[in-house]
Design a protein around this motif. Structure first.
Motif, mmCIF file in Angstrom:
data_model
loop_
_atom_site.group_PDB
_atom_site.id
_atom_site.type_symbol
_atom_site.label_atom_id
_atom_site.label_comp_id
_atom_site.label_asym_id
_atom_site.label_seq_id
_atom_site.Cartn_x
_atom_site.Cartn_y
_atom_site.Cartn_z
ATOM 1 N N CYS A 64 95.895 20.898 68.564
ATOM 2 C CA CYS A 64 94.668 20.128 68.322
ATOM 3 C C CYS A 64 94.239 19.327 69.545
ATOM 4 O O CYS A 64 93.081 18.901 69.638
ATOM 5 N N GLU A 65 95.152 19.117 70.469
ATOM 6 C CA GLU A 65 94.821 18.426 71.725
ATOM 7 C C GLU A 65 94.424 19.407 72.818
ATOM 8 O O GLU A 65 94.148 19.010 73.948
ATOM 9 N N GLY A 66 94.412 20.698 72.491
ATOM 10 C CA GLY A 66 94.009 21.699 73.471
ATOM 11 C C GLY A 66 95.109 22.137 74.413
ATOM 12 O O GLY A 66 94.837 22.810 75.417
ATOM 13 N N GLU A 67 96.361 21.795 74.111
ATOM 14 C CA GLU A 67 97.462 22.128 75.005
ATOM 15 C C GLU A 67 98.005 23.538 74.788
ATOM 16 O O GLU A 67 98.869 23.996 75.552
ATOM 17 N N LEU A 68 97.524 24.215 73.746
ATOM 18 C CA LEU A 68 98.026 25.569 73.473
ATOM 19 C C LEU A 68 96.908 26.613 73.529
ATOM 20 O O LEU A 68 97.009 27.666 72.907
ATOM 21 N N GLU A 69 95.859 26.309 74.301
ATOM 22 C CA GLU A 69 94.742 27.250 74.369
ATOM 23 C C GLU A 69 95.141 28.576 75.007
ATOM 24 O O GLU A 69 94.602 29.627 74.664
ATOM 25 N N ASP A 70 96.112 28.548 75.935
ATOM 26 C CA ASP A 70 96.584 29.792 76.551
ATOM 27 C C ASP A 70 97.248 30.700 75.517
ATOM 28 O O ASP A 70 97.330 31.921 75.710
ATOM 29 N N ALA A 71 97.712 30.096 74.427
ATOM 30 C CA ALA A 71 98.354 30.867 73.358
ATOM 31 C C ALA A 71 97.363 31.249 72.262
ATOM 32 O O ALA A 71 97.737 31.857 71.257
ATOM 33 N N GLY A 72 96.091 30.874 72.454
ATOM 34 C CA GLY A 72 95.063 31.264 71.499
ATOM 35 C C GLY A 72 94.695 30.217 70.474
ATOM 36 O O GLY A 72 93.930 30.499 69.541
ATOM 37 N N PHE A 73 95.213 28.996 70.640
ATOM 38 C CA PHE A 73 94.904 27.924 69.689
ATOM 39 C C PHE A 73 93.942 26.935 70.348
ATOM 40 O O PHE A 73 94.310 26.258 71.305
ATOM 41 N N LYS A 74 92.741 26.858 69.824
ATOM 42 C CA LYS A 74 91.701 26.048 70.446
ATOM 43 C C LYS A 74 91.640 24.643 69.840
ATOM 44 O O LYS A 74 91.805 24.477 68.646
ATOM 45 N N ALA A 75 91.377 23.673 70.690
ATOM 46 C CA ALA A 75 91.233 22.291 70.239
ATOM 47 C C ALA A 75 90.062 22.198 69.267
ATOM 48 O O ALA A 75 89.024 22.824 69.449
ATOM 49 N N GLY A 76 90.240 21.418 68.227
ATOM 50 C CA GLY A 76 89.161 21.223 67.260
ATOM 51 C C GLY A 76 89.163 22.199 66.104
ATOM 52 O O GLY A 76 88.497 21.955 65.089
ATOM 53 N N GLU A 77 89.907 23.302 66.224
ATOM 54 C CA GLU A 77 89.975 24.255 65.111
ATOM 55 C C GLU A 77 91.124 23.845 64.184
ATOM 56 O O GLU A 77 92.154 24.511 64.066
ATOM 57 N N TRP A 78 90.912 22.709 63.523
ATOM 58 C CA TRP A 78 91.967 22.075 62.741
ATOM 59 C C TRP A 78 92.538 22.979 61.644
ATOM 60 O O TRP A 78 93.760 23.137 61.531
ATOM 61 N N GLU A 79 91.654 23.540 60.848
ATOM 62 C CA GLU A 79 92.124 24.328 59.712
ATOM 63 C C GLU A 79 92.860 25.587 60.155
ATOM 64 O O GLU A 79 93.916 25.930 59.611
ATOM 65 N N ASP A 80 92.306 26.279 61.152
ATOM 66 C CA ASP A 80 92.935 27.505 61.628
ATOM 67 C C ASP A 80 94.289 27.211 62.273
ATOM 68 O O ASP A 80 95.283 27.917 62.029
#
Length: 249
Positions: A64-80
Motif C-alpha cells: 500500500c506504500e508502493g514498495e512492492l510495485e516491481d512485484a505487481g502490487f500498486k499503491a492505492g489498490e487496497w482491496e486487490d
C-alpha cells in the motif's frame, strides 16, 4: 478457523501498536500475533502460522506504500492488495496446531483424516513432504485417491464437533446417522468418577478408563462411528478397561 481469522482478530491491536511495519519488526509482530490469537481465540498455533500472519501485515503495508510495485502490487489498490497478500493466502492456512484445511474449506484435525486414510496411499503421499507438513500430505493424499478411484476421499464428515453437528440441517444429520445424547441415559451411558483421579465412560458395551472426564455436552452418536467426542472417535480417549477397584464406595 484459518490464519485469516487470526489476522482479523489481531488487526486492530497491531495497527494501533505499530506506526510503520517493516521487516525488522517481523519478530515483534509475530510474537504479538501469537499472544493475541491464543488469548482471544483460545487456540494453540505454530510459530509458522504466526509468522505467516505477521508477514501478511508487513507485506500488505509495504504494498500500500508502493514498495512492492516491481512485484505487481500498486499503491492505492487496497482491496486487490489485501486479497492477494492477506485474505487468499491466509485462508489456506489452518489456525490451530495439528489442524488442516479440508477440500471443502473446513478446518479439521489431521488425526481424524489420517484415521480414515488408506495406508499405502498415505505412505505415497508423504513422499516429498516433511513429516510436519500435514496440509501438504493431506492434499497429496486427496490427489492420489482421486487418481486411483476417480472420486474425492470423504475424510471430513465422519467426525465433527457437537457444534458443527447441531449446525447441520436436520435431514442432513439424519442422513449421516447423527443423534445427540440428551443426558446420561439410565443403564445405557454414564461417566465414571473413580478413586485416585481415574475417569471412565460406560455404555452398553462395557466400562472403560478414559484420559479425561467425559463431558456429555461434547458427545454425540454416529451410526457409522459410534460415540464421537470433541470431534474425535471416543476410542481416541480410551486408555483401557475400567478396574472395579476404582469404584467409589
Amino acid at each position: 478457523m484459518t490464519a485469516y481469522d487470526i489476522y482479523q482478530t489481531a488487526k486492530f491491536d497491531i495497527e494501533e501498536k505499530y506506526e510503520t511495519l517493516t521487516n525488522d519488526k517481523l519478530l515483534q509482530v509475530k510474537e504479538d500475533v501469537k499472544a493475541i490469537g491464543e488469548a482471544v481465540l483460545d487456540i494453540r498455533m505454530t510459530d509458522e502460522t504466526a509468522i505467516a500472519v505477521a508477514m501478511a501485515f508487513i507485506d500488505y503495508a509495504k504494498a500500500c506504500e508502493g514498495e512492492l510495485e516491481d512485484a505487481g502490487f500498486k499503491a492505492g489498490e487496497w482491496e486487490d492488495n489485501h486479497y492477494k497478500l492477506v485474505e487468499a493466502p491466509l485462508k489456506e492456512i489452518p489456525a490451530r496446531e495439528g489442524y488442516i484445511v479440508s477440500e471443502s474449506g473446513r478446518e479439521i484435525p489431521f488425526i481424524t483424516a489420517r484415521m480414515q486414510m488408506d495406508d499405502s496411499l498415505y505412505v505415497k503421499a508423504c513422499d516429498g513432504h516433511y513429516a510436519a507438513d500435514l496440509q501438504g500430505i493431506y492434499e497429496a493424499y486427496c490427489d492420489l485417491y482421486r487418481e486411483k478411484t476417480g472420486t474425492s476421499p470423504d475424510l471430513e464428515w465422519d467426525f465433527m464437533t457437537v457444534e458443527e453437528s447441531e449446525a447441520l440441517d436436520p435431514d442432513d444429520r439424519e442422513y449421516r446417522g447423527i443423534s445427540f445424547y440428551e443426558d446420561e441415559e439410565e443403564g445405557e451411558l454414564a461417566v465414571l468418577l473413580g478413586k485416585d483421579g481415574h475417569y471412565g465412560f460406560m455404555n452398553k458395551e462395557g466400562a472403560v478408563e478414559t484420559t479425561e472426564r467425559i463431558d456429555f455436552r461434547q458427545l454425540y452418536y454416529s451410526e457409522k462411528e459410534g460415540p464421537v467426542y470433541k470431534g474425535y472417535p471416543i476410542r481416541a480417549f480410551i486408555k483401557g478397561p475400567w478396574n472395579p477397584e476404582w469404584d467409589e464406595d
